[in-house]
Design an enzyme around this catalytic site. Sequence first.
Site, PDB file in Angstrom:
ATOM      1  N   ASP A  24       0.863  -1.217  -0.120  1.00 47.36           N
ATOM      2  CA  ASP A  24       0.283   0.122   0.031  1.00 47.36           C
ATOM      3  C   ASP A  24       0.893   1.309   0.191  1.00 47.36           C
ATOM      4  O   ASP A  24       0.399   2.260   0.583  1.00 47.36           O
ATOM      5  CB  ASP A  24      -0.981   0.000   1.168  1.00 47.36           C
ATOM      6  CG  ASP A  24      -1.680  -1.205   1.216  1.00 47.36           C
ATOM      7  OD1 ASP A  24      -2.097  -1.847   0.269  1.00 47.36           O
ATOM      8  OD2 ASP A  24      -2.197  -1.537   2.512  1.00 47.36           O
ATOM      9  N   LYS A  76       2.060   2.056  -5.020  1.00 50.76           N
ATOM     10  CA  LYS A  76       2.949   1.270  -6.160  1.00 50.76           C
ATOM     11  C   LYS A  76       2.211   1.336  -7.481  1.00 50.76           C
ATOM     12  O   LYS A  76       2.808   1.624  -8.760  1.00 50.76           O
ATOM     13  CB  LYS A  76       3.095  -0.123  -5.864  1.00 50.76           C
ATOM     14  CG  LYS A  76       4.312  -0.304  -4.885  1.00 50.76           C
ATOM     15  CD  LYS A  76       4.443  -1.626  -4.782  1.00 50.76           C
ATOM     16  CE  LYS A  76       3.655  -2.615  -4.294  1.00 50.76           C
ATOM     17  NZ  LYS A  76       3.025  -2.451  -2.860  1.00 50.76           N
ATOM     18  N   GLY A  77       0.985   1.331  -7.425  1.00 48.13           N
ATOM     19  CA  GLY A  77       0.015   1.264  -8.575  1.00 48.13           C
ATOM     20  C   GLY A  77       0.269   2.554  -9.551  1.00 48.13           C
ATOM     21  O   GLY A  77       0.590   2.424 -10.656  1.00 48.13           O
ATOM     22  N   GLY A 101      -3.673  -4.884  -4.717  1.00 49.60           N
ATOM     23  CA  GLY A 101      -4.680  -3.979  -5.131  1.00 49.60           C
ATOM     24  C   GLY A 101      -3.787  -2.661  -5.621  1.00 49.60           C
ATOM     25  O   GLY A 101      -3.652  -1.914  -4.703  1.00 49.60           O
ATOM     26  N   HIS A 102      -3.605  -2.727  -7.072  1.00 47.94           N
ATOM     27  CA  HIS A 102      -2.781  -1.669  -7.455  1.00 47.94           C
ATOM     28  C   HIS A 102      -3.936  -0.490  -8.230  1.00 47.94           C
ATOM     29  O   HIS A 102      -4.476  -0.721  -9.115  1.00 47.94           O
ATOM     30  CB  HIS A 102      -1.777  -2.021  -8.450  1.00 47.94           C
ATOM     31  CG  HIS A 102      -0.831  -3.033  -7.897  1.00 47.94           C
ATOM     32  ND1 HIS A 102       0.106  -3.562  -8.472  1.00 47.94           N
ATOM     33  CD2 HIS A 102      -0.577  -3.091  -6.525  1.00 47.94           C
ATOM     34  CE1 HIS A 102       1.103  -4.074  -7.531  1.00 47.94           C
ATOM     35  NE2 HIS A 102       0.562  -3.872  -6.537  1.00 47.94           N
ATOM     36  N   GLN A 104       2.534  -6.284  -2.846  1.00 55.72           N
ATOM     37  CA  GLN A 104       2.995  -6.179  -1.498  1.00 55.72           C
ATOM     38  C   GLN A 104       4.464  -5.301  -1.158  1.00 55.72           C
ATOM     39  O   GLN A 104       4.472  -4.387  -1.740  1.00 55.72           O
ATOM     40  CB  GLN A 104       2.815  -7.750  -0.784  1.00 55.72           C
ATOM     41  CG  GLN A 104       1.587  -8.292  -0.782  1.00 55.72           C
ATOM     42  CD  GLN A 104       1.442  -9.006  -1.905  1.00 55.72           C
ATOM     43  OE1 GLN A 104       1.991  -9.422  -2.722  1.00 55.72           O
ATOM     44  NE2 GLN A 104       0.067  -8.803  -2.419  1.00 55.72           N
TER      45      GLN A 104
HETATM   46  P1  IMP Z   1      -2.415 -12.754   2.415  1.00 58.08           P
HETATM   47  O1  IMP Z   1      -1.662 -12.225   1.488  1.00 58.08           O
HETATM   48  O2  IMP Z   1      -3.920 -12.567   1.899  1.00 58.08           O
HETATM   49  O3  IMP Z   1      -2.211 -14.152   2.866  1.00 58.08           O
HETATM   50  O4  IMP Z   1      -2.380 -11.892   3.560  1.00 58.08           O
HETATM   51  C1  IMP Z   1      -1.259 -11.673   4.519  1.00 58.08           C
HETATM   52  C2  IMP Z   1      -0.856 -10.565   5.212  1.00 58.08           C
HETATM   53  O5  IMP Z   1      -0.444  -9.572   3.903  1.00 58.08           O
HETATM   54  C3  IMP Z   1      -2.163  -9.412   5.740  1.00 58.08           C
HETATM   55  O6  IMP Z   1      -1.656  -8.763   6.918  1.00 58.08           O
HETATM   56  C4  IMP Z   1      -2.699  -9.021   4.498  1.00 58.08           C
HETATM   57  O7  IMP Z   1      -3.228  -7.465   4.950  1.00 58.08           O
HETATM   58  C5  IMP Z   1      -1.382  -8.400   3.823  1.00 58.08           C
HETATM   59  N1  IMP Z   1      -1.398  -8.293   2.528  1.00 58.08           N
HETATM   60  C6  IMP Z   1      -1.376  -8.990   1.445  1.00 58.08           C
HETATM   61  N2  IMP Z   1      -1.460  -8.292   0.115  1.00 58.08           N
HETATM   62  C7  IMP Z   1      -1.414  -7.067   0.582  1.00 58.08           C
HETATM   63  C8  IMP Z   1      -1.465  -5.761  -0.283  1.00 58.08           C
HETATM   64  O8  IMP Z   1      -1.363  -5.832  -1.479  1.00 58.08           O
HETATM   65  N3  IMP Z   1      -1.318  -4.397   0.569  1.00 58.08           N
HETATM   66  C9  IMP Z   1      -1.287  -4.638   1.747  1.00 58.08           C
HETATM   67  N4  IMP Z   1      -1.284  -5.714   2.383  1.00 58.08           N
HETATM   68  C10 IMP Z   1      -1.300  -6.830   2.143  1.00 58.08           C
END
Ligand code: IMP
Length: 424
Positions: free
Chosen positions: A13, A16-17, A40-41, A228
Amino acid sequence: MAAVCIVGSQWGDEGKGKVIDLFAQKAEMVVRWAGGNNAGHTIRLPDGREFILHLLPGGIFKPGVVNVLGGGMVVDPWQFLAELDMLAQSGIEPEPGTLLLSHRCHLVLPWHRRLDRCREAGPAPGEDPIGTTGRGIGPCYEDKASRKGLRLSHLARPERLAARLEALAREKNALLTTVYGADPIDPGKVAADLAALADRLLPLAADTDRLVRRALSEGREILFEGAQGVLLDLDLGTYPFVTSSNASSCGLPAGAGVPPRTPLRTIGIAKAYCTRVGEGPFPSEITGPAGEALREAGREFGATTGRPRRCGWFDAVAGRYAVEVSGMDELFLTKLDVLSGMGELRIVTAYEGVRGFPADREAFDRVRTRTEPVASWSESLAGRQCFADLPPAARAYVARIEELVGVPVTMISLGPGRREVIPR
Ligand code: IMP
């Protein structure tokens, strides 16, 4: 432009998008290497339309750019097609040959989603919820690591596919029903659903590793799109409160199928403050009204799940760690404008009570953060055209970050639009 790698330097978050969209304008190929639709970009086009991409690489809006979902990704086939359909409704359709999925990608299946949600809803005694996105990412990577997963290439072999699904179902349904008291999932139905999707998916499957390597050797303009961030990397992040892939640039070679010695310009994306969604250590977190004010000012709500993000000061210890471990050459600082009028501003400069970057929650619990007050500014940054135009306190803030993390800040974003970026 040498091959560019964009990687989040915090907990995702970071904005990056927008950066990906900016660099995609000059790219011939955009390649994602890890994660799935947990990402989510957010991309805002010059005409004002805004899209949130979860799986599709950010070059999808630019005709002619080849968009690659690398083999390190986990792809939910239903969500992938839904995302394509969503874009098609807005008149955005990739030309043939410009959207490719690695035949090595693993498929996120209904068992993965259900297990992910069950575990979050009712973790086993002694386990903490992670606060996942509930997209089935972790369970899918588990199957990949235990060599039971389904790759995209398996879709082309229906007989073998059915047998693999049966085997998966035996194990996963036992878990779902006995451990979590949830309903089982019919493997026959999953096989039939996948067969119905195969006609749309298989024409996009390719040995993308070879194509990316060839593009590199031809000196093409390639953008590697991270999802991420380093602090969510399975190995290097704040384990176990991490995602299940190597989200740092260390995962790029295996995930995109290129050698580790590939020359890259690695740009770390850092928000001017820190946020995280989900559970887990967050040493610079600001609780109470000041944290809420930052959340409101920065509109800090998750792009994938809509959850409110936790907010905190810029953490220069974590920033320096991310830079070092991911080989970042420079930082792209986003959302500096959000800090206008914040009143008090601080930067975390040291973790006391621990040695090195903590490896587990208990070590993080021992961290006492040392923070440094920095001068704040009240002026809006809207419309500023260059670094010299910024208030002196904002310039000093950027300079202090550079000093603490050890690499230059080369670009600064002052708003969501493509034009709201100034060079340092
Ligand atoms: P998972 O990737 O859904 O297994 O989530 C594992 C952890 O990574 C959690 O704390 C999510 O909120 C975080 N997370 C996964 N993808 C993102 C992202 O794109 N942005 C921010 N946090 C993420």
